[in-house]
Design a protein around this motif. Structure first.
Motif, PDB file in Angstrom:
ATOM      1  N   ASP A 100      10.315  -2.514   7.887  1.00 43.21           N
ATOM      2  CA  ASP A 100       9.112  -3.331   7.769  1.00 43.21           C
ATOM      3  C   ASP A 100       8.464  -3.407   9.151  1.00 43.21           C
ATOM      4  N   LEU A 101       7.162  -3.618   9.216  1.00 42.54           N
ATOM      5  CA  LEU A 101       6.497  -3.696  10.516  1.00 42.54           C
ATOM      6  C   LEU A 101       6.457  -5.113  11.059  1.00 42.54           C
ATOM      7  N   HIS A 102       6.455  -6.103  10.172  1.00 41.44           N
ATOM      8  CA  HIS A 102       6.392  -7.499  10.618  1.00 41.44           C
ATOM      9  C   HIS A 102       7.807  -8.056  10.597  1.00 41.44           C
ATOM     10  N   LEU A 103       8.424  -8.139  11.781  1.00 35.61           N
ATOM     11  CA  LEU A 103       9.808  -8.589  11.885  1.00 35.61           C
ATOM     12  C   LEU A 103       9.891  -9.887  12.665  1.00 35.61           C
ATOM     13  N   GLY A 104      10.955 -10.637  12.453  1.00 31.77           N
ATOM     14  CA  GLY A 104      11.213 -11.818  13.265  1.00 31.77           C
ATOM     15  C   GLY A 104      11.756 -11.405  14.625  1.00 31.77           C
ATOM     16  N   GLY A 105      11.943 -12.376  15.492  1.00 30.73           N
ATOM     17  CA  GLY A 105      12.554 -12.101  16.796  1.00 30.73           C
ATOM     18  C   GLY A 105      11.585 -11.696  17.882  1.00 30.73           C
ATOM     19  N   GLY A 106      10.275 -11.669  17.585  1.00 34.54           N
ATOM     20  CA  GLY A 106       9.301 -11.435  18.639  1.00 34.54           C
ATOM     21  C   GLY A 106       8.929  -9.985  18.870  1.00 34.54           C
TER      22      GLY A 106
ATOM     23  N   THR B 270       5.998  -1.675   3.994  1.00 38.48           N
ATOM     24  CA  THR B 270       5.406  -2.893   4.520  1.00 38.48           C
ATOM     25  C   THR B 270       4.237  -3.358   3.669  1.00 38.48           C
ATOM     26  N   MET B 271       3.798  -4.584   3.910  1.00 41.63           N
ATOM     27  CA  MET B 271       2.589  -5.097   3.274  1.00 41.63           C
ATOM     28  C   MET B 271       1.345  -4.673   4.047  1.00 41.63           C
ATOM     29  N   LEU B 272       1.504  -4.249   5.285  1.00 42.01           N
ATOM     30  CA  LEU B 272       0.374  -3.985   6.179  1.00 42.01           C
ATOM     31  C   LEU B 272      -0.249  -2.625   5.863  1.00 42.01           C
ATOM     32  N   ASP B 273      -1.514  -2.643   5.423  1.00 38.45           N
ATOM     33  CA  ASP B 273      -2.170  -1.385   5.083  1.00 38.45           C
ATOM     34  C   ASP B 273      -3.414  -1.127   5.935  1.00 38.45           C
TER      35      ASP B 273
ATOM     36  N   LEU C 122       5.022   3.659   3.194  1.00 35.36           N
ATOM     37  CA  LEU C 122       4.748   3.159   1.848  1.00 35.36           C
ATOM     38  C   LEU C 122       4.365   1.692   1.929  1.00 35.36           C
ATOM     39  N   LEU C 123       3.614   1.236   0.935  1.00 38.03           N
ATOM     40  CA  LEU C 123       3.309  -0.176   0.825  1.00 38.03           C
ATOM     41  C   LEU C 123       4.338  -0.839  -0.085  1.00 38.03           C
ATOM     42  N   LYS C 124       4.676  -2.091   0.225  1.00 36.40           N
ATOM     43  CA  LYS C 124       5.575  -2.833  -0.655  1.00 36.40           C
ATOM     44  C   LYS C 124       4.929  -2.924  -2.038  1.00 36.40           C
ATOM     45  N   GLY C 125       5.737  -2.773  -3.037  1.00 38.89           N
ATOM     46  CA  GLY C 125       5.218  -2.694  -4.390  1.00 38.89           C
ATOM     47  C   GLY C 125       5.235  -1.274  -4.912  1.00 38.89           C
ATOM     48  N   ALA C 126       5.617  -0.310  -4.052  1.00 33.91           N
ATOM     49  CA  ALA C 126       5.748   1.072  -4.502  1.00 33.91           C
ATOM     50  C   ALA C 126       6.813   1.151  -5.594  1.00 33.91           C
TER      51      ALA C 126
ATOM     52  N   VAL D  53      -2.200   5.242   1.799  1.00 31.30           N
ATOM     53  CA  VAL D  53      -2.179   5.663   3.205  1.00 31.30           C
ATOM     54  C   VAL D  53      -2.648   7.116   3.325  1.00 31.30           C
ATOM     55  N   ALA D  54      -2.184   7.976   2.423  1.00 32.30           N
ATOM     56  CA  ALA D  54      -2.558   9.388   2.478  1.00 32.30           C
ATOM     57  C   ALA D  54      -4.063   9.575   2.288  1.00 32.30           C
ATOM     58  N   SER D  55      -4.649   8.847   1.343  1.00 35.98           N
ATOM     59  CA  SER D  55      -6.081   9.002   1.104  1.00 35.98           C
ATOM     60  C   SER D  55      -6.889   8.538   2.305  1.00 35.98           C
ATOM     61  N   ARG D  56      -6.388   7.500   2.974  1.00 41.57           N
ATOM     62  CA  ARG D  56      -7.076   7.025   4.174  1.00 41.57           C
ATOM     63  C   ARG D  56      -7.009   8.068   5.285  1.00 41.57           C
ATOM     64  N   ALA D  57      -5.831   8.661   5.481  1.00 43.26           N
ATOM     65  CA  ALA D  57      -5.675   9.681   6.518  1.00 43.26           C
ATOM     66  C   ALA D  57      -6.568  10.877   6.227  1.00 43.26           C
ATOM     67  N   ILE D  58      -6.614  11.292   4.957  1.00 42.58           N
ATOM     68  CA  ILE D  58      -7.469  12.415   4.578  1.00 42.58           C
ATOM     69  C   ILE D  58      -8.937  12.084   4.824  1.00 42.58           C
ATOM     70  N   GLY D  59      -9.294  10.821   4.557  1.00 45.42           N
ATOM     71  CA  GLY D  59     -10.668  10.400   4.796  1.00 45.42           C
ATOM     72  C   GLY D  59     -11.064  10.527   6.253  1.00 45.42           C
ATOM     73  N   PHE D  60     -10.155  10.154   7.145  1.00 48.55           N
ATOM     74  CA  PHE D  60     -10.445  10.287   8.569  1.00 48.55           C
ATOM     75  C   PHE D  60     -10.609  11.752   8.953  1.00 48.55           C
ATOM     76  N   LEU D  61      -9.709  12.598   8.430  1.00 45.82           N
ATOM     77  CA  LEU D  61      -9.796  14.020   8.760  1.00 45.82           C
ATOM     78  C   LEU D  61     -11.074  14.628   8.195  1.00 45.82           C
TER      79      LEU D  61
END
Length: 220
Positions: free
Chosen positions: A60-66, A89-92, A109-113, A136-144
């Motif tokens: 996950d990207l959002h972790l405790g502990g700072g 993660t939930m972060l998209d 992957l997003l949580k809920g996969a 995530v893949a569609s977003r990356a393709i969009g940038f390219l």
């Protein structure tokens, strides 16, 4: 956590016990996968990775502990290049996606996969492949496709001036030096920095600097 010989060894890193338990149960019930450790924060993730040497770490990207999952990913990949990190993660947002990939994550992957999607991603990452979830893949393709192969502008919610101030602050410059560099008053720099903290939803200057450096800012 059984001992299936030849199974892909997986560690689950998430600060939410319920999600961690659910992911562990899912993986443990999947033939060919074995959960060999769990962790709730970056430091614990590093200890477990050192101890178990898994093929895949679900992060996950959002972790405790700072410290964030991006930082943990960077350190784990640096210590154990053979270990593949699969971010779940939930972060998209764009900043999170590209920061994780720059840190060395092989999957996102997003949580809920769906369980089948998680299974495929774990096996792909263990095999050295890169796998991005559909969003995530569609977003990356969009940038390219848009001719932005170099990646998105960090923190698109900031104004150009706010991003400029953040970049200089992330280089370690004081407000006074930033003000001189940009021909602004120190008060104006403070105001810009205050806006940056609010937009990035961070508590203080040090957290903003960490986010900026993860996104590629702060390089002289």
């Amino acid at each position: 956590m059984g001992g299936d010989e030849g199974a892909i060894r997986v560690v689950v890193v998430d600060d939410h016990p319920v999600f961690r338990l659910g992911m562990t149960a899912l993986l443990a019930s999947t033939p060919g996968l074995e959960v060999v450790g769990e962790a709730a924060d970056a430091d614990e993730a590093l200890r477990v990775a050192d101890l178990t040497r898994p093929e895949v770490i679900i992060m996950d990207l959002h972790l405790g502990g700072g410290r964030s999952g991006v930082e943990a990913t960077r350190e784990i990949v640096g210590r154990h290049p053979g270990t593949g990190v699969l971010v779940v993660t939930m972060l998209d947002d764009d900043d999170s996606v590209f920061a994780a990939l720059r840190a060395g994550a092989r999957g996102y992957l997003l949580k809920g996969a769906a369980p089948g999607e998680v299974d495929r991603a774990v096996r792909a990452v263990a095999n050295g492949e890169v796998l991005l979830g559909p969003v995530v893949a569609s977003r990356a393709i969009g940038f390219l496709a848009g001719g932005r192969a170099s990646g998105p502008t960090p923190f698109p919610g900031l104004t150009d001036r706010e991003r400029e101030v953040l970049d200089l602050v992330a280089q370690g410059l004081s407000n006074l030096v930033v003000a001189r560099r940009l021909t602004l008053s120190p008060k104006t720099v403070r105001n810009h920095l205050s806006n940056v903290l609010g937009k990035l939803q961070v508590a203080d200057r040090s957290q903003a600097i960490r986010r900026a450096r993860e996104a590629g800012l702060g390089r002289p």
